[in-house]
Design an enzyme around this catalytic site. Sequence first.
Site, PDB file in Angstrom:
ATOM      1  N   TYR A 179     -11.347  16.829 -25.458  1.00 56.24           N
ATOM      2  CA  TYR A 179     -10.057  17.018 -26.147  1.00 56.24           C
ATOM      3  C   TYR A 179      -9.430  18.361 -25.750  1.00 56.24           C
ATOM      4  O   TYR A 179      -8.258  18.431 -25.364  1.00 56.24           O
ATOM      5  CB  TYR A 179     -10.249  16.944 -27.666  1.00 56.24           C
ATOM      6  CG  TYR A 179      -9.186  17.678 -28.435  1.00 56.24           C
ATOM      7  CD1 TYR A 179      -7.878  17.205 -28.468  1.00 56.24           C
ATOM      8  CD2 TYR A 179      -9.475  18.873 -29.110  1.00 56.24           C
ATOM      9  CE1 TYR A 179      -6.883  17.905 -29.152  1.00 56.24           C
ATOM     10  CE2 TYR A 179      -8.493  19.567 -29.790  1.00 56.24           C
ATOM     11  CZ  TYR A 179      -7.202  19.088 -29.803  1.00 56.24           C
ATOM     12  OH  TYR A 179      -6.219  19.786 -30.468  1.00 56.24           O
ATOM     13  N   HIS A 180     -10.214  19.425 -25.853  1.00 52.72           N
ATOM     14  CA  HIS A 180      -9.664  20.741 -25.513  1.00 52.72           C
ATOM     15  C   HIS A 180      -9.258  20.799 -24.033  1.00 52.72           C
ATOM     16  O   HIS A 180      -8.294  21.459 -23.666  1.00 52.72           O
ATOM     17  CB  HIS A 180     -10.680  21.841 -25.836  1.00 52.72           C
ATOM     18  CG  HIS A 180     -10.892  22.034 -27.313  1.00 52.72           C
ATOM     19  ND1 HIS A 180     -12.005  21.558 -27.964  1.00 52.72           N
ATOM     20  CD2 HIS A 180     -10.120  22.613 -28.255  1.00 52.72           C
ATOM     21  CE1 HIS A 180     -11.904  21.865 -29.256  1.00 52.72           C
ATOM     22  NE2 HIS A 180     -10.781  22.489 -29.451  1.00 52.72           N
TER      23      HIS A 180
HETATM   24  N1  LIG Z   1      -5.167  19.315 -37.316  1.00 52.10           N
HETATM   25  C1  LIG Z   1      -5.504  20.477 -36.789  1.00 52.10           C
HETATM   26  O1  LIG Z   1      -6.288  21.247 -37.373  1.00 52.10           O
HETATM   27  C2  LIG Z   1      -4.919  20.900 -35.467  1.00 52.10           C
HETATM   28  C3  LIG Z   1      -5.263  22.155 -34.959  1.00 52.10           C
HETATM   29  C4  LIG Z   1      -4.750  22.552 -33.729  1.00 52.10           C
HETATM   30  C5  LIG Z   1      -3.885  21.732 -33.043  1.00 52.10           C
HETATM   31  N2  LIG Z   1      -3.549  20.508 -33.546  1.00 52.10           N
HETATM   32  C6  LIG Z   1      -2.660  19.664 -32.759  1.00 52.10           C
HETATM   33  O2  LIG Z   1      -1.561  19.214 -33.528  1.00 52.10           O
HETATM   34  C7  LIG Z   1      -1.236  17.881 -33.185  1.00 52.10           C
HETATM   35  C8  LIG Z   1      -1.222  17.027 -34.435  1.00 52.10           C
HETATM   36  O3  LIG Z   1      -2.508  17.077 -35.057  1.00 52.10           O
HETATM   37  P1  LIG Z   1      -2.821  16.215 -36.332  1.00 52.10           P
HETATM   38  O4  LIG Z   1      -3.969  16.833 -37.021  1.00 52.10           O
HETATM   39  O5  LIG Z   1      -1.566  15.952 -37.063  1.00 52.10           O
HETATM   40  O6  LIG Z   1      -3.338  14.863 -35.623  1.00 52.10           O
HETATM   41  P2  LIG Z   1      -3.221  13.345 -36.117  1.00 52.10           P
HETATM   42  O7  LIG Z   1      -4.213  12.572 -35.325  1.00 52.10           O
HETATM   43  O8  LIG Z   1      -3.266  13.269 -37.599  1.00 52.10           O
HETATM   44  O9  LIG Z   1      -1.742  12.942 -35.641  1.00 52.10           O
HETATM   45  C9  LIG Z   1      -1.409  12.610 -34.332  1.00 52.10           C
HETATM   46  C10 LIG Z   1      -0.379  11.475 -34.388  1.00 52.10           C
HETATM   47  O10 LIG Z   1       0.000  11.126 -33.053  1.00 52.10           O
HETATM   48  C11 LIG Z   1       0.007   9.714 -32.923  1.00 52.10           C
HETATM   49  N3  LIG Z   1      -0.237   9.400 -31.513  1.00 52.10           N
HETATM   50  C12 LIG Z   1      -1.363   9.650 -30.784  1.00 52.10           C
HETATM   51  N4  LIG Z   1      -1.225   9.181 -29.525  1.00 52.10           N
HETATM   52  C13 LIG Z   1       0.020   8.640 -29.455  1.00 52.10           C
HETATM   53  C14 LIG Z   1       0.736   7.982 -28.433  1.00 52.10           C
HETATM   54  N5  LIG Z   1       0.200   7.755 -27.228  1.00 52.10           N
HETATM   55  N6  LIG Z   1       2.006   7.543 -28.685  1.00 52.10           N
HETATM   56  C15 LIG Z   1       2.569   7.745 -29.913  1.00 52.10           C
HETATM   57  N7  LIG Z   1       1.915   8.344 -30.936  1.00 52.10           N
HETATM   58  C16 LIG Z   1       0.655   8.791 -30.705  1.00 52.10           C
HETATM   59  C17 LIG Z   1      -1.086   9.229 -33.876  1.00 52.10           C
HETATM   60  O11 LIG Z   1      -0.892   7.882 -34.283  1.00 52.10           O
HETATM   61  C18 LIG Z   1      -0.943  10.217 -35.031  1.00 52.10           C
HETATM   62  O12 LIG Z   1      -0.053   9.736 -36.031  1.00 52.10           O
HETATM   63  C19 LIG Z   1      -2.254  17.399 -32.162  1.00 52.10           C
HETATM   64  O13 LIG Z   1      -1.704  17.399 -30.871  1.00 52.10           O
HETATM   65  C20 LIG Z   1      -3.373  18.407 -32.293  1.00 52.10           C
HETATM   66  O14 LIG Z   1      -4.017  18.592 -31.070  1.00 52.10           O
HETATM   67  C21 LIG Z   1      -4.040  20.078 -34.756  1.00 52.10           C
END
Ligand SMILES: NC(=O)c1ccc[n+]([C@@H]2O[C@H](COP(=O)([O-])OP(=O)(O)OC[C@H]3O[C@@H](n4cnc5c(N)ncnc54)[C@H](O)[C@@H]3O)[C@@H](O)[C@H]2O)c1
Length: 406
Positions: free
Chosen positions: A189-190
Amino acid sequence: MKIAVLGGDGFVGWPTSLHLSDLGHEVHIIDNLSRRWIDAELGVQSLTPMDSIQERTRIWKQETGNTIHFHLIDIAEDYQVFKNWLSANRPDAIIHFAEQRAAPYSMKSDQHKNYTVNNNVNGTHHLLNAMVELDLDAHLVHLGTMGVYGYSTVGAAIPEGYLNVGIDTMAGETVRQEILYPANPGSIYHMTKCLDQLLFQFYAKNDALRITDLHQGIVWGTHTDQTRRHDQLINRFDYDGDYGTVLNRFLIQAAIDYPLTVHGTGGQTRAFIHIQDSVRCIELALKSAPKRGDRVKVFNQMTETHRVRDLAEMISKMTGAKIAWLPNPRKEAPENDLVVENKQFLDLGLNPTTLEEGLLSEVVDVAKKFAYRVDRSRVPAVSAWTKDIAEGVERDPEHPRLRSVS
Ligand SMILES: NC(=O)c1ccc[n+]([C@@H]2O[C@H](COP(=O)([O-])OP(=O)(O)OC[C@H]3O[C@@H](n4cnc5c(N)ncnc54)[C@H](O)[C@@H]3O)[C@@H](O)[C@H]2O)c1
């Protein structure tokens, strides 16, 4: 502004969509709902009962009069559909959350590695490619991670994206350059987030796309000002071993009387940010867009750092929960320091919400309210980083062979 929120049905995307809609922006969520399908694959569900995205947006309209549009599009698989949507709607800003974001899920098997790379890298590249093709001068704001820097202890603060280096030339001089901070991913992932950085660097240089990359810490908490407005606006809240993130997991474990699962010595130091600050940072980043031709603007989107065992001890003290010391399924340094620069957001007016008992206990209260929805067998983290580690990992913290329970 007209804003496309890619991944707007997710944990950070949903409250961000509400926040931006509340500020008066025209919000369009694009999501393939893959995160909901992954819940079905893993046999888990959000701790909080989430309604369908259509129902959530209906309630938002009922409560505020504001419309949030929803478009079911897979940005990694349906390039042409996505491009047609961008062409027809021409948003002013695009916020890109739409990636597979769990490190443990990305390490589960070769299939999960393939899925994560294909989904994340293709999705990001499709977006950049379509923007160039359509001459779309939208400000792209991407959610990256602090994990791109790695967690090595170098005894210096991690800068916001770029490192000033001196390169010794053949003529015996030292040339100074600002380069992307060396990528050092700790999971598949990272790694995809590190690859995203290179895609952004290329498209900003070659096509003058305006891009902001937010290197975010671990998000904790569940409510924001907007999700509190109605029971059915509640945010998703992951507790399972793949998607649950460390601080939120401890709080849920405490609420259901499950030992706090500390991996290894708990000496890993990580960066954190509350969900309310996360949505505020996105608002601030939108207001501070780079100009055409600028390099990618990188912010460190975090407000504090903590050592995992210190967090566990603090929550144990607060709630009386026991701590389970478990073997670490990850391949990582057992202990690290972490000092991070975050001056840019502070200068833009971010007033950090730091870890304090009120907000921590609010999360515990939410978890207690929905504790009946927890499947305790899904709490342990079972994805091991290597085959060797998999063979040595003891998986169940309620198992009598725990190394120690304090
Ligand atoms: N949650 C955390 O602690 C955290 C920390 C650092 C970075 N992030 C980044 O923030 C972003 C959001 O994180 P989150 O926790 O809300 O994740 P999440 O998995 O809850 O949300 C991601 C959303 O993207 C959608 N998605 C994934 N692939 C897709 C595609 N191909 N087409 C359309 N939609 C798609 C999923 O259905 C989901 O609703 C991510 O990119 C993540 O890497 C999150």
